[in-house]
Design an enzyme around this catalytic site. Structure first.
Site, PDB file in Angstrom:
ATOM      1  N   ASP A 239       1.082  -1.039   0.567  1.00  0.00           N
ATOM      2  CA  ASP A 239       0.190   0.039   0.102  1.00  0.00           C
ATOM      3  C   ASP A 239       1.276   1.311  -0.414  1.00  0.00           C
ATOM      4  OD1 ASP A 239      -2.921   1.425   0.565  1.00  0.00           O
ATOM      5  OD2 ASP A 239      -3.150  -0.275   1.408  1.00  0.00           O
TER       6      ASP A 239
ATOM      7  N   ASP B 286      -3.342   4.678  -2.536  1.00  0.00           N
ATOM      8  CA  ASP B 286      -4.165   4.690  -1.389  1.00  0.00           C
ATOM      9  C   ASP B 286      -4.728   6.278  -2.134  1.00  0.00           C
ATOM     10  OD1 ASP B 286      -5.294   4.330   0.948  1.00  0.00           O
ATOM     11  OD2 ASP B 286      -4.715   6.284   1.620  1.00  0.00           O
TER      12      ASP B 286
ATOM     13  N   GLU C 271      -6.430   4.137  -5.762  1.00  0.00           N
ATOM     14  CA  GLU C 271      -8.131   3.806  -5.604  1.00  0.00           C
ATOM     15  C   GLU C 271      -8.190   4.856  -5.928  1.00  0.00           C
ATOM     16  OE1 GLU C 271     -10.226   3.330  -1.072  1.00  0.00           O
ATOM     17  OE2 GLU C 271      -8.257   4.726  -1.151  1.00  0.00           O
TER      18      GLU C 271
ATOM     19  N   HIS D 216     -11.367  -4.567   2.825  1.00  0.00           N
ATOM     20  CA  HIS D 216     -11.340  -3.808   4.696  1.00  0.00           C
ATOM     21  C   HIS D 216     -12.360  -2.615   4.636  1.00  0.00           C
ATOM     22  CE1 HIS D 216      -8.247  -1.077   2.947  1.00  0.00           C
ATOM     23  NE2 HIS D 216      -8.182  -0.479   3.353  1.00  0.00           N
ATOM     24  N   ASP D 217     -12.560  -2.059   3.943  1.00  0.00           N
ATOM     25  CA  ASP D 217     -13.588  -1.018   4.325  1.00  0.00           C
ATOM     26  C   ASP D 217     -14.817  -0.988   3.598  1.00  0.00           C
ATOM     27  OD1 ASP D 217     -11.335   0.824   4.523  1.00  0.00           O
ATOM     28  OD2 ASP D 217     -11.064   0.855   2.229  1.00  0.00           O
TER      29      ASP D 217
HETATM   30  C1  GLC Z   1      -8.335   4.678   1.867  1.00  0.00           C
HETATM   31  C2  GLC Z   1      -8.308   3.003   3.000  1.00  0.00           C
HETATM   32  C3  GLC Z   1      -9.139   3.231   3.974  1.00  0.00           C
HETATM   33  C4  GLC Z   1      -8.725   4.103   4.632  1.00  0.00           C
HETATM   34  C5  GLC Z   1      -8.250   5.555   3.471  1.00  0.00           C
HETATM   35  C6  GLC Z   1      -7.608   6.921   4.253  1.00  0.00           C
HETATM   36  O1  GLC Z   1      -9.670   4.419   1.317  1.00  0.00           O
HETATM   37  O2  GLC Z   1      -8.587   1.797   1.942  1.00  0.00           O
HETATM   38  O3  GLC Z   1      -9.044   2.650   4.652  1.00  0.00           O
HETATM   39  O4  GLC Z   1      -9.141   4.732   5.943  1.00  0.00           O
HETATM   40  O5  GLC Z   1      -7.777   5.564   1.956  1.00  0.00           O
HETATM   41  O6  GLC Z   1      -6.120   6.413   4.189  1.00  0.00           O
END
Ligand code: GLC
Length: 528
Positions: free
Chosen positions: A98, A197, A246, A310-311
């Site tokens: 990540d 991220d 992402e 995980h989200d």
């Molecule tokens: C992304 C991650 C999440 C995190 C956010 C801030 O969406 O997947 O878990 O809280 O970024 O870094």
């Protein structure tokens, strides 16, 4: 479409803190991942995506990094991580890390210096207030405002997420160079790429008030973002690795700008049209999303397919049925692996783990949950209503430990797990799934093996045969003279179908599939 190894890959997401604990502190750890590498390899996956394990005060489960070149003690040591890389490689598994560079932790040394008006004063985003309040009316993801007052510097700093996660100032070339150097440090350690991220948040727009602060797309996808990503690609040499961005708040046309083969940016992306727009399966809408992304991307770009991580609440609970758990888990798996794009398996998905709900707000450790809950209570909403409206999609639902066996704590940890184990572990666990020839686990292994054998799953075109049908999802993938038809009955009742052909049924989730009637959550794949 051009051939590339990463298009053929299946990615397995390891949320290490909930994976396997070897030292009894209640957190999974890197040694735990290493110990389970044979299991991961046995799934037939190609790439491990490891959630952040960098040094961090852990306010947002590692997404608040205080040192990019060190490992969080809960996860282990740098030696543990290097050993994980080596042992993964020895099994033919690639590892991507990540990359969290939109923001750091507020305990990063860079932020301390910035706060104190030191040499790094412009490494973060600082503004004076306006009329005794914050500079703009923007909302952050995790807290009411994107701005927090800093007494030390007598200014506000900007954060897209929690106040403990200040955003870096990407306009500053020193910041960019420091990030690229850090990325090269990890590439030199032998990693195979990055999951980036919220990477399309790094470019900010002008800080002026917006008409609707709740429509938060102003945080993302701003003009100039592509210059940053192209520079990053050149400076780090990302083309030889594997990168998945992402990318929230992006539709297919903009999506292609991030991943188009001629763009020199990213290999693939996660978009959020499914994950953000649907609380349960809305099939006609889901089909439209798939069609629009395929039309926009093919053959120049590839999307990433995921239904949970995980989200996001586990897919069986959100898009399938706990009553037809095994059937719907297999159906969703078959769908993910046969839709165009790269499939991502989130740990535990391969045994059909379900999402967990907690009965009390205090039981949710997630900072996003806590901050939003607090805000709504302060605004006078009734606690029971707030809790019930937040339960279904709370991020912690999918963060409970992997259920390895029927022993205490599901075999995850000898200590007290950091988050409760789902009580259904006695029934749903890896050991039980290994012993059951009809388990979701064995079904997933078939799917990953098929992808290795049948390029149509990777490179085939996509055609939806029944776009308006509310329950049946019928689509074909075609490559040269191979055509596959996938027929899915996405509901908990029988459905009659005119779409079942005479071809060979290669895989299905019911023992004796009858030609025209589909059972609840029945899924079939035909070679025509
Ligand atoms: C992304 C991650 C999440 C995190 C956010 C801030 O969406 O997947 O878990 O809280 O970024 O870094």
């Amino acid at each position: 479409m051009e051939v590339a190894w990463w298009k053929e890959a299946v990615v397995y997401q390891v949320y290490w803190r909930s994976f396997f604990d070897t030292d009894g502190d209640g957190y999974g750890d890197l040694r735990g991942v290493t110990q389970k590498l044979d299991y991961i390899a046995s799934l037939g996956v190609d790439v491990i995506w490891l959630n952040p394990c960098y040094a961090s005060p852990d306010v947002d489960n590692g997404y608040d990094i205080s040192d990019y070149r060190a490992v969080m003690p809960k996860a282990g040591t740098m030696e543990d991580l290097e050993q994980l890389f080596r042992e993964a490689q020895a099994r033919g598994l690639k590892v991507i890390m990540d990359l969290v560079v939109n923001h750091t932790s507020d305990r990063h040394a860079w932020f301390a210096d910035s706060k104190a008006n030191g040499a790094k004063r412009d490494w973060y985003i600082w503004r004076d207030g306006k009329e005794g309040g914050p500079p703009t009316n923007w909302r952050s993801y995790f807290a009411p405002s994107t701005w927090t007052w800093c007494e030390e510097r007598k200014q506000y700093y900007f954060h897209s997420f929690a106040k403990e996660q200040p955003d870096l100032n990407w306009e500053n070339p020193q910041v960019r160079e420091a990030i690229y150097a850090m990325m090269r440090f990890w590439v030199d350690k032998g990693i195979d790429g990055f999951r980036m991220d919220v990477i399309n948040l790094i470019k900010k727009r002008e800080f002026t008030d917006v008409a609707d602060p709740f429509e938060m797309s102003y945080l993302a996808n701003q003009p100039g973002i592509h210059d940053f990503l192209q520079e990053m690609n050149r400076e780090v040499g990302l083309d030889r690795l594997f990168t998945v961005g992402e990318i929230p708040f992006v539709g297919p046309e903009d999506g292609l700008l991030y991943v188009g083969e001629d763009r020199g940016e990213l290999h693939t992306l996660f978009h959020f049209e499914v994950a953000d727009d649907m609380t349960t399966m809305d099939l006609p809408r889901f089909k439209q999303i798939q069609q629009r992304w395929f039309d926009a991307l093919y053959p120049k770009g590839v999307a990433s397919q995921f239904l949970n991580n995980h989200d996001h609440t586990r897919q069986v609970t959100r898009f399938g049925s706990e009553k037809f758990r095994v059937e719907s888990a297999k159906l969703l798996g078959l769908m993910l692996h046969t839709l165009p794009g790269i499939p991502y398996i989130y740990q535990g998905e391969e045994i059909g783990m379900t999402g967990m709900r907690f009965d009390r707000a205090e039981d949710y450790p997630d900072v996003a949950f806590r901050n939003r809950y607090k805000e709504r209570i302060e605004n006078g909403e009734a606690p029971e209503m707030v809790l019930s409206s937040m339960q279904l999609l709370a991020r912690d639902n999918s963060r409970t430990p992997v259920q390895w066996d029927a022993s205490r704590n599901a075999g995850f940890s000898a200590g007290q797990p950091w988050i409760p184990v789902n009580p259904n572990y006695e029934e749903i666990n890896v050991e039980a799934a290994e012993d059951d020839a009809d388990s979701v686990l064995h079904f997933y292994r078939k799917l990953t093996a098929m992808r290795k054998e049948h390029p149509v799953m990777v490179y085939g075109t996509y055609r939806d045969l029944a776009p308006n049908d509310p329950y049946l999802y019928v689509y074909e993938r075609t490559l040269d003279d191979t055509t596959w038809r996938i027929v899915l009955n996405i509901r908990d009742e029988e459905t009659e179908s005119v779409h079942c052909p005479d071809g060979e049924c290669m895989i299905s989730n019911y023992p004796d599939s009858c030609a025209t009637i589909l059972q609840p959550y029945e899924a079939r794949l035909y070679m025509l």
